[in-house]
Design an enzyme around this catalytic site. Structure first.
Site, PDB file in Angstrom:
ATOM      1  N   HIS A  20       0.741  -1.189   0.261  1.00 26.91           N
ATOM      2  CA  HIS A  20       0.216  -0.013  -0.053  1.00 26.91           C
ATOM      3  C   HIS A  20       1.004   1.424   0.086  1.00 26.91           C
ATOM      4  CE1 HIS A  20      -4.118   1.037  -0.350  1.00 26.91           C
ATOM      5  NE2 HIS A  20      -4.578   1.454   0.981  1.00 26.91           N
ATOM      6  N   ASN A  68      -6.751   6.910   4.256  1.00 26.85           N
ATOM      7  CA  ASN A  68      -8.016   7.345   3.962  1.00 26.85           C
ATOM      8  C   ASN A  68      -8.259   8.655   4.301  1.00 26.85           C
ATOM      9  OD1 ASN A  68      -7.893   7.092   6.722  1.00 26.85           O
ATOM     10  ND2 ASN A  68      -9.596   6.102   7.267  1.00 26.85           N
ATOM     11  N   ASP A  93      -0.678   2.617  -5.440  1.00 23.93           N
ATOM     12  CA  ASP A  93      -0.619   1.048  -5.518  1.00 23.93           C
ATOM     13  C   ASP A  93      -1.833   0.678  -6.158  1.00 23.93           C
ATOM     14  OD1 ASP A  93      -1.622   1.771  -2.850  1.00 23.93           O
ATOM     15  OD2 ASP A  93      -2.355  -0.309  -2.935  1.00 23.93           O
ATOM     16  N   ASN A 114      -8.942   4.073  -0.957  1.00 25.28           N
ATOM     17  CA  ASN A 114      -9.365   4.839  -0.132  1.00 25.28           C
ATOM     18  C   ASN A 114      -8.554   6.252  -0.069  1.00 25.28           C
ATOM     19  OD1 ASN A 114     -11.408   3.279   0.946  1.00 25.28           O
ATOM     20  ND2 ASN A 114     -10.029   2.459   2.624  1.00 25.28           N
TER      21      ASN A 114
END
Length: 198
Positions: A20, A68, A93, A114
């Site tokens: 991520h 997020n 990613d 997100n």
């Protein structure tokens, strides 16, 4: 032209090597390539640096707000320097691309990402540029699974061979950064997309 390149990821040593954080990896490599030093900029809720790329001044940013809430950081810097959404490149990613694949595009949905979702919400438009670094998806790399498997997958480091493929995609992306910054997106896309992920 691109005036802000933001890498998406999560802050903290426990996330550094996870899939991520591919956006952070790219911005770290880009900062090193152009001799810029990212420093903590509290006003922008992230690590930021002014860099000179293709003769232009470009901001590099790594939000420290967690994925997020990436939009909070992006909008703080963009508003301060009057940077428009289509002058922003978010590097992230991408589950829907295999490791080694990379795509450049403008606008579109978040694909469940997100960070992208929050940036679009804060900018009130999805019309910013994205550099999508393929990390693969649990369903393509292993038997299909649940949403929880996806979360577990992105928060784990890539396997050794995947990391090598992602590094190759990042290297090819760094090679076209000058074109991207100058706004020569078609040429950048042709060069990037003509080289399939290995």
């Amino acid at each position: 032209m691109i005036k802000l390149i933001v890498g998406l990821g999560n802050p903290g040593a426990e996330y550094t090597a996870t899939r991520h954080n591919a956006g952070f990896w790219f911005v770290d490599a880009l900062a090193q390539q152009c001799g810029a030093s990212l420093t903590n900029q509290k006003n922008f809720h992230g690590f930021a640096a002014r860099a000179r790329i293709a003769g232009q001044e470009v901001w590099l940013l790594e939000p420290q707000t967690f994925m997020n809430r990436s939009g909070q950081s992006v909008v703080a810097l963009a508003r301060f320097y009057k940077i428009l959404p289509d002058e922003i490149l978010a590097v992230h990613d991408e589950l829907d691309l295999l490791p080694g694949s990379v795509k450049l595009k403008r606008g579109g949905g978040s694909g469940g990402h997100n960070g992208l979702k929050d940036i679009a919400a804060h900018l009130t438009t999805p019309e910013f540029w994205r550099l999508r670094l393929g990390i693969g998806h649990p369903r393509t790399l292993q038997p299909a699974g649940s949403q929880q498997q996806v979360v577990d997958f992105v928060l784990k480091p890539p396997r050794k061979e995947e990391q090598a493929q992602i590094d190759d995609a990042m290297s090819r992306s760094l090679d076209v950064v000058d074109l991207v910054v100058k706004g020569d997106m078609e040429k950048a896309m042709m060069r990037l997309h003509a080289t399939p992920g290995k």
